[in-house]
Design a protein around this motif. Structure first.
Motif, PDB file in Angstrom:
ATOM      1  N   LYS A   4       4.526  -1.244  -4.026  1.00 41.85           N
ATOM      2  CA  LYS A   4       5.173   0.049  -3.825  1.00 41.85           C
ATOM      3  C   LYS A   4       4.126   1.110  -3.499  1.00 41.85           C
ATOM      4  CE  LYS A   4       9.171  -0.717  -6.750  1.00 41.85           C
ATOM      5  NZ  LYS A   4       9.981  -0.195  -7.852  1.00 41.85           N
ATOM      6  N   SER A   5       4.545   2.142  -2.772  1.00 41.49           N
ATOM      7  CA  SER A   5       3.623   3.207  -2.378  1.00 41.49           C
ATOM      8  C   SER A   5       3.047   3.933  -3.596  1.00 41.49           C
ATOM      9  CB  SER A   5       4.308   4.198  -1.432  1.00 41.49           C
ATOM     10  OG  SER A   5       5.403   4.826  -2.049  1.00 41.49           O
ATOM     11  N   GLU A   6       3.815   4.033  -4.681  1.00 40.85           N
ATOM     12  CA  GLU A   6       3.329   4.693  -5.898  1.00 40.85           C
ATOM     13  C   GLU A   6       2.128   3.950  -6.485  1.00 40.85           C
ATOM     14  OE1 GLU A   6       6.574   3.606  -5.590  1.00 40.85           O
ATOM     15  OE2 GLU A   6       7.599   5.495  -5.257  1.00 40.85           O
ATOM     16  N   VAL A   7       2.209   2.627  -6.460  1.00 44.68           N
ATOM     17  CA  VAL A   7       1.119   1.793  -6.981  1.00 44.68           C
ATOM     18  C   VAL A   7      -0.117   1.950  -6.102  1.00 44.68           C
ATOM     19  CG1 VAL A   7       0.390  -0.605  -7.387  1.00 44.68           C
ATOM     20  CG2 VAL A   7       2.691   0.145  -8.066  1.00 44.68           C
ATOM     21  N   LEU A   8       0.074   1.938  -4.795  1.00 44.58           N
ATOM     22  CA  LEU A   8      -1.052   2.071  -3.872  1.00 44.58           C
ATOM     23  C   LEU A   8      -1.704   3.446  -3.961  1.00 44.58           C
ATOM     24  CD1 LEU A   8       0.500   0.181  -0.860  1.00 44.58           C
ATOM     25  CD2 LEU A   8      -1.466  -0.550  -2.232  1.00 44.58           C
ATOM     26  N   PHE A   9      -0.910   4.482  -4.072  1.00 47.45           N
ATOM     27  CA  PHE A   9      -1.467   5.830  -4.191  1.00 47.45           C
ATOM     28  C   PHE A   9      -2.343   5.931  -5.443  1.00 47.45           C
ATOM     29  CE2 PHE A   9      -1.469  10.320  -5.338  1.00 47.45           C
ATOM     30  CZ  PHE A   9      -1.797  10.908  -4.131  1.00 47.45           C
ATOM     31  N   LYS A  10      -1.854   5.413  -6.553  1.00 49.84           N
ATOM     32  CA  LYS A  10      -2.620   5.438  -7.804  1.00 49.84           C
ATOM     33  C   LYS A  10      -3.896   4.602  -7.682  1.00 49.84           C
ATOM     34  CE  LYS A  10      -1.973   4.899 -12.763  1.00 49.84           C
ATOM     35  NZ  LYS A  10      -1.034   4.495 -13.821  1.00 49.84           N
ATOM     36  N   ALA A  11      -3.812   3.465  -7.008  1.00 43.01           N
ATOM     37  CA  ALA A  11      -4.984   2.617  -6.816  1.00 43.01           C
ATOM     38  C   ALA A  11      -6.088   3.345  -6.056  1.00 43.01           C
ATOM     39  CB  ALA A  11      -4.591   1.337  -6.071  1.00 43.01           C
ATOM     40  N   LYS A  93       8.713   0.744   2.526  1.00 43.02           N
ATOM     41  CA  LYS A  93       9.703  -0.133   3.170  1.00 43.02           C
ATOM     42  C   LYS A  93      10.325  -0.990   2.076  1.00 43.02           C
ATOM     43  CE  LYS A  93       8.512   0.593   7.598  1.00 43.02           C
ATOM     44  NZ  LYS A  93       9.364   1.007   8.662  1.00 43.02           N
ATOM     45  N   GLU A  94      11.373  -0.468   1.432  1.00 46.38           N
ATOM     46  CA  GLU A  94      12.037  -1.118   0.296  1.00 46.38           C
ATOM     47  C   GLU A  94      11.026  -1.333  -0.828  1.00 46.38           C
ATOM     48  OE1 GLU A  94      14.132  -4.512   1.845  1.00 46.38           O
ATOM     49  OE2 GLU A  94      15.216  -3.270   3.285  1.00 46.38           O
ATOM     50  N   GLU A  95      10.764  -2.562  -1.223  1.00 53.15           N
ATOM     51  CA  GLU A  95       9.818  -2.846  -2.316  1.00 53.15           C
ATOM     52  C   GLU A  95       8.382  -3.012  -1.811  1.00 53.15           C
ATOM     53  OE1 GLU A  95      10.564  -2.972  -5.755  1.00 53.15           O
ATOM     54  OE2 GLU A  95      12.389  -2.042  -4.968  1.00 53.15           O
ATOM     55  N   LYS A  96       8.179  -2.852  -0.523  1.00 56.56           N
ATOM     56  CA  LYS A  96       6.868  -3.019   0.099  1.00 56.56           C
ATOM     57  C   LYS A  96       6.409  -1.689   0.695  1.00 56.56           C
ATOM     58  CE  LYS A  96       7.843  -7.790   1.340  1.00 56.56           C
ATOM     59  NZ  LYS A  96       7.847  -8.784   2.403  1.00 56.56           N
ATOM     60  N   THR A  97       5.180  -1.693   1.201  1.00 60.98           N
ATOM     61  CA  THR A  97       4.629  -0.493   1.830  1.00 60.98           C
ATOM     62  C   THR A  97       3.805  -0.890   3.043  1.00 60.98           C
ATOM     63  OG1 THR A  97       4.469   0.563  -0.335  1.00 60.98           O
ATOM     64  CG2 THR A  97       3.208   1.562   1.447  1.00 60.98           C
ATOM     65  N   LEU A  98       4.029  -0.203   4.138  1.00 64.85           N
ATOM     66  CA  LEU A  98       3.165  -0.343   5.300  1.00 64.85           C
ATOM     67  C   LEU A  98       1.959   0.547   5.037  1.00 64.85           C
ATOM     68  CD1 LEU A  98       2.501  -1.204   8.211  1.00 64.85           C
ATOM     69  CD2 LEU A  98       3.835   0.760   8.981  1.00 64.85           C
ATOM     70  N   LEU A  99       0.769  -0.035   4.970  1.00 63.90           N
ATOM     71  CA  LEU A  99      -0.458   0.717   4.745  1.00 63.90           C
ATOM     72  C   LEU A  99      -1.238   0.751   6.049  1.00 63.90           C
ATOM     73  CD1 LEU A  99      -2.853   0.485   1.744  1.00 63.90           C
ATOM     74  CD2 LEU A  99      -3.748   0.483   4.070  1.00 63.90           C
TER      75      LEU A  99
END
Length: 133
Positions: A4-11, A93-99
């Motif tokens: 999720k984008s929230e997880v990636l942002f925090k990472a 994108k739903e449960e995923k994220t385009l990075l």
């Protein structure tokens, strides 16, 4: 990415030591215009000593769960002391994220090519460390 984008942002803003930096080396608050520092570790082969590579920068722009823009400065083996810019765009994108990662401002082609080869491995490591969290 399968995150999720929230997880990636925090990472990218608060948890570099979980997926990228050497444990205990991160000085980062995840705020715009606040400098950060961390080191990475690399061992070329099993008989070599661990090499530590310092990284410096500051966040230029943060839009929670959407955008991280930061400066990136490393030594002779990286950006050769030049301040470069890393932009990470996160598109849920739903449960995923385009990075989408863009790294610009290199002092020469050699430095650009090294980073172009390294980023896919770094992002793979990011995903591996966070799957299941």
């Amino acid at each position: 990415m399968n995150l999720k984008s929230e997880v990636l942002f925090k990472a990218w803003t608060n948890e570099f030591d979980i997926w990228f930096a050497a444990p205990g080396s991160v000085l980062m608050t995840g705020n715009v215009n606040t400098p950060f520092f961390f080191e990475t570790e690399f061992r070329p082969d099993e008989n070599s000593d661990i090499q530590r590579h310092p990284h410096y920068g500051r966040f230029l722009q943060l839009i929670p769960n959407r955008l991280i823009k930061l400066t990136w400065v490393t030594g002779a083996a990286g950006t050769k002391g030049s301040e470069t810019v890393v932009t990470v765009e996160l598109v849920p994108k739903e449960e995923k994220t385009l990075l989408k990662l863009t790294h610009s401002g290199f002092p020469d082609e050699e430095s650009k090519n090294k980073h172009q080869q390294a980023w896919p491995m770094v992002l793979e490591q990011l995903e591996k460390r966070y799957i299941g969290k």
